[in-house]
Design a protein around this motif. Structure first.
Motif, PDB file in Angstrom:
ATOM      1  N   LEU A  93      -4.864   0.748 -10.064  1.00 57.47           N
ATOM      2  CA  LEU A  93      -4.539   2.170  -9.974  1.00 57.47           C
ATOM      3  C   LEU A  93      -4.745   2.918 -11.302  1.00 57.47           C
ATOM      4  O   LEU A  93      -5.245   4.049 -11.304  1.00 57.47           O
ATOM      5  CB  LEU A  93      -3.106   2.351  -9.481  1.00 57.47           C
ATOM      6  CG  LEU A  93      -2.863   2.092  -7.995  1.00 57.47           C
ATOM      7  CD1 LEU A  93      -1.388   2.267  -7.668  1.00 57.47           C
ATOM      8  CD2 LEU A  93      -3.710   3.033  -7.143  1.00 57.47           C
ATOM      9  N   ILE A 153       0.802   7.021  -6.741  1.00 57.57           N
ATOM     10  CA  ILE A 153      -0.467   7.632  -7.146  1.00 57.57           C
ATOM     11  C   ILE A 153      -0.264   9.003  -7.789  1.00 57.57           C
ATOM     12  O   ILE A 153      -0.859   9.297  -8.842  1.00 57.57           O
ATOM     13  CB  ILE A 153      -1.437   7.709  -5.943  1.00 57.57           C
ATOM     14  CG1 ILE A 153      -2.034   6.332  -5.667  1.00 57.57           C
ATOM     15  CG2 ILE A 153      -2.560   8.709  -6.213  1.00 57.57           C
ATOM     16  CD1 ILE A 153      -2.953   6.297  -4.475  1.00 57.57           C
ATOM     17  N   LEU A 206       0.825  -1.213   0.000  1.00 58.29           N
ATOM     18  CA  LEU A 206       0.000   0.000   0.000  1.00 58.29           C
ATOM     19  C   LEU A 206       0.861   1.265   0.000  1.00 58.29           C
ATOM     20  O   LEU A 206       0.510   2.260  -0.655  1.00 58.29           O
ATOM     21  CB  LEU A 206      -0.919  -0.009   1.217  1.00 58.29           C
ATOM     22  CG  LEU A 206      -2.057  -1.040   1.191  1.00 58.29           C
ATOM     23  CD1 LEU A 206      -2.826  -1.016   2.497  1.00 58.29           C
ATOM     24  CD2 LEU A 206      -2.998  -0.768   0.020  1.00 58.29           C
ATOM     25  N   ALA A 207       1.968   1.238   0.739  1.00 53.58           N
ATOM     26  CA  ALA A 207       2.841   2.416   0.769  1.00 53.58           C
ATOM     27  C   ALA A 207       3.421   2.703  -0.611  1.00 53.58           C
ATOM     28  O   ALA A 207       3.486   3.865  -1.052  1.00 53.58           O
ATOM     29  CB  ALA A 207       3.957   2.209   1.792  1.00 53.58           C
ATOM     30  N   HIS A 208       3.841   1.642  -1.304  1.00 57.36           N
ATOM     31  CA  HIS A 208       4.375   1.852  -2.649  1.00 57.36           C
ATOM     32  C   HIS A 208       3.279   2.343  -3.588  1.00 57.36           C
ATOM     33  O   HIS A 208       3.512   3.244  -4.415  1.00 57.36           O
ATOM     34  CB  HIS A 208       4.969   0.546  -3.178  1.00 57.36           C
ATOM     35  CG  HIS A 208       5.575   0.675  -4.538  1.00 57.36           C
ATOM     36  ND1 HIS A 208       6.763   1.327  -4.774  1.00 57.36           N
ATOM     37  CD2 HIS A 208       5.144   0.241  -5.753  1.00 57.36           C
ATOM     38  CE1 HIS A 208       7.050   1.290  -6.063  1.00 57.36           C
ATOM     39  NE2 HIS A 208       6.075   0.631  -6.679  1.00 57.36           N
ATOM     40  N   GLY A 209       2.075   1.750  -3.461  1.00 57.69           N
ATOM     41  CA  GLY A 209       0.977   2.207  -4.299  1.00 57.69           C
ATOM     42  C   GLY A 209       0.628   3.661  -4.047  1.00 57.69           C
ATOM     43  O   GLY A 209       0.362   4.429  -4.983  1.00 57.69           O
ATOM     44  N   ARG A 210       0.654   4.062  -2.774  1.00 58.32           N
ATOM     45  CA  ARG A 210       0.362   5.461  -2.459  1.00 58.32           C
ATOM     46  C   ARG A 210       1.443   6.388  -3.010  1.00 58.32           C
ATOM     47  O   ARG A 210       1.149   7.515  -3.433  1.00 58.32           O
ATOM     48  CB  ARG A 210       0.246   5.621  -0.945  1.00 58.32           C
ATOM     49  CG  ARG A 210      -0.148   7.012  -0.506  1.00 58.32           C
ATOM     50  CD  ARG A 210      -0.347   7.080   0.999  1.00 58.32           C
ATOM     51  NE  ARG A 210      -0.741   8.417   1.403  1.00 58.32           N
ATOM     52  CZ  ARG A 210      -0.993   8.772   2.664  1.00 58.32           C
ATOM     53  NH1 ARG A 210      -0.884   7.878   3.622  1.00 58.32           N
ATOM     54  NH2 ARG A 210      -1.332  10.007   2.949  1.00 58.32           N
ATOM     55  N   ARG A 211       2.676   5.906  -3.024  1.00 58.31           N
ATOM     56  CA  ARG A 211       3.765   6.737  -3.531  1.00 58.31           C
ATOM     57  C   ARG A 211       3.652   6.979  -5.022  1.00 58.31           C
ATOM     58  O   ARG A 211       4.029   8.073  -5.511  1.00 58.31           O
ATOM     59  CB  ARG A 211       5.107   6.072  -3.212  1.00 58.31           C
ATOM     60  CG  ARG A 211       6.313   6.936  -3.535  1.00 58.31           C
ATOM     61  CD  ARG A 211       7.596   6.221  -3.195  1.00 58.31           C
ATOM     62  NE  ARG A 211       7.770   5.036  -4.013  1.00 58.31           N
ATOM     63  CZ  ARG A 211       8.242   5.045  -5.266  1.00 58.31           C
ATOM     64  NH1 ARG A 211       8.562   6.196  -5.838  1.00 58.31           N
ATOM     65  NH2 ARG A 211       8.386   3.921  -5.940  1.00 58.31           N
TER      66      ARG A 211
END
Length: 537
Positions: free
Chosen positions: A280, A163, A156-161
């Motif tokens: 995403l 975005i 999730l942290a990588h996905g948020r980064r």
């Protein structure tokens, strides 16, 4: 309130319904891990086909209900996407200020509809419920839950980064695509004129289209890299969990069934998170489209006026009611069966029990050597039935010797008492010397004391002999034995394993997770279930 706001509010209601049903689907996802846990740790060691059959039926019903819920959720989102595209699109065509505004707003509606129909929105709605799955792993072992939590947070942290990168490239791609399409339309019109320079126009379009292709490539590469990272983290987490779990199995703090269940729960945690990262590229434009549509300006409209002006309503009551009914039916029937099922209460046509609820180990009461064996694997026994005895030949000989000595002492005592009676009888000669009499009385006391000691020794030996009888502590079926005639027997070593009926099915399902099943407390209210009927094999 603007018409667009009224319509989008109905879409929010549909999203809330899909999210709520997703929570029930997440709960049902525990069915297969629980099935594996109990099949490996209980049913297979117990060789109980009845247990496996009932667990299979419960797990199958849970999976079928979960499939039904996911179908209902997909139907709700698809209906919401198509409805908002048609309804708000018609409104935009009537009220938009310019053709450019109409085109951009209609494009936003299309993006929103695609995210609802391709599963992207479902992935976003499923992700928050994975906390339940992590909690399930924590009930098995908190260290394995830590592995799942770290992996999910890393993905999730990588996905948020990424975005912001996805949003930026999505906007640039959409703009370049629109410019390319607009220039292509202009090129088509000019190419029909006599003064058109087709070659220069084609070179210009090629430059514009290259810009679109470049942004589209960067967008796709970013999405692919995020998906690859999620797969890598997922694989590393699975390997780590299996390695740690194998270590815990070796040191005895975890069972094989619990490890298999934890691995399945980890898959249930990370799969939706990975789907969210893969979605995403669809979620980013859907979010932008939603914000654009929510910010549309137009004339205010009263909600009551909208309902009577011909604008249709988004109808999801039917699918929502079907999903909730399926959930309630499964949980009501499943909980009632699990909370009330005991050995002998559900009986198949053959008379054998459909579900046995607990494994009980049987130990010897004392140290000794294996003697006779009276049962075998699969034998059905009642409480108090003799399973085996320890070798009693030494004790039998000792008891026989003690009893012979006691009998001899009793005969001697009777003879001595008779001699004393003769010596003290009124017709006997007067006693001038009391030494023989005192000696006789002392001998009587000594023999009496020896007799009483022998009785105590006989009672102790017979108690030791009785402790050599190994009996069933409860009714059930012998599923394993580790007893052979002549083998050394220790009181702390299990000799037999019985399948007994000391708990309900729900208690057994929850016991490995350390949960106290409160529905058991109301089992007595469900139709007089308090009794216990012993089944015959």
């Amino acid at each position: 309130m603007r018409t667009s706001e009224l319509l989008l509010r109905q879409v929010r209601h549909a999203l809330a319904a899909a999210f709520l049903l997703g929570g029930f689907a997440a709960l049902l996802q525990f069915a297969v891990p629980l099935f594996v846990l109990h099949a490996i740790d209980s049913a297979i060691p117990a060789r109980s086909l009845e247990t496996i059959a009932l667990l299979t039926l419960l797990a199958g019903a849970a999976v079928a209900t979960q499939t039904c819920l996911n179908a209902v959720r997909a139907r709700i989102l698809l209906r919401a996407g198509l409805w908002i595209e048609h309804t708000l699109g018609s409104e935009l065509l009537r009220t938009a200020a310019s053709s450019d505004t109409k085109s951009e707003d209609l494009s936003a509606l299309g993006k929103l509809r695609r995210s609802a129909s391709d599963g992207a929105l479902l992935a976003g709605l499923d992700a928050p419920w994975q906390v339940l799955m992590i909690g399930g792993i924590a009930l098995i072992d908190w260290r394995l839950a830590g592995v799942a939590l770290i992996a999910a947070m890393a993905i999730l942290a990588h996905g948020r980064r990424v975005i912001p990168d996805v949003d930026r490239e999505e906007a640039a791609t959409a703009l370049a695509e629109e410019r390319s399409a607009a220039f292509a339309r202009a090129l088509s019109r000019k190419a029909q004129g006599p003064d058109a320079d087709a070659e220069k126009l084609s070179e210009r379009w090629d430059q514009i289209n290259r810009d679109y292709v470049g942004h589209a490539y960067i967008l796709a590469s970013t999405a692919v890299a995020a998906a690859d990272y999620a797969r890598l983290v997922r694989a590393a987490a699975q390997v780590t969990l299996l390695a740690l779990g194998a270590w815990f199995v070796v040191d005895g703090s975890l069972t094989i069934g619990a490890l298999a269940a934890a691995a399945l729960l980890l898959w249930g945690v990370l799969e939706p998170v990975e789907k969210l990262v893969n979605a995403l590229p669809s979620l980013a434009p859907a979010r932008s489209a939603w914000l654009r549509l929510a910010s549309l300006k137009g004339p205010a409209a009263d909600p009551a006026a909208v309902s009577t002006s011909g604008l249709p309503h988004l109808r999801i009551a039917g699918p929502l009611a079907a999903g909730i009914a399926a959930v309630l039916a499964f949980f009501a029937v499943g909980t009632a069966v699990a909370a009330t099922t005991r050995l002998g209460q559900i009986v198949a046509v053959t008379g054998r029990t459909l579900f046995e609820t607990q494994l009980t180990s049987v130990f010897a009461s004392r140290k000794g050597t294996g003697g006779q064996l009276f049962v075998k694997e699969g034998t059905v026994v009642a409480k108090g039935d003799l399973l085996a005895t320890l070798d009693s030949r030494t004790l039998d000989a000792r008891i026989a010797t003690l009893k012979l000595q006691a009998a001899t002492a009793n005969i001697e005592l009777a003879s001595l008492k008779q001699d004393l009676a003769n010596m003290t009888a009124p017709s006997a000669p007067p006693i001038r010397n009391r030494a023989p009499l005192d000696k006789l009385e002392a001998r009587i006391a000594e023999v009496g004391r020896q007799g009483r000691d022998l009785i105590v020794q006989i009672a102790a030996a017979e108690e030791e002999l009785a402790r050599g009888r190994i009996v069933a502590p409860a009714s059930g079926r012998v599923v394993s034995l580790d007893f052979r005639p002549g083998m050394p027997v220790e009181p702390d070593a299990p000799l037999f394993t019985l399948v007994t009926a000391d708990a309900t099915l729900l208690h057994r399902l929850m016991a490995p997770l350390g949960i106290s099943p409160w529905p058991e407390r109301i089992a007595g209210l469900l139709g007089g279930v308090g009794g216990y009927a012993q089944a015959s094999d």
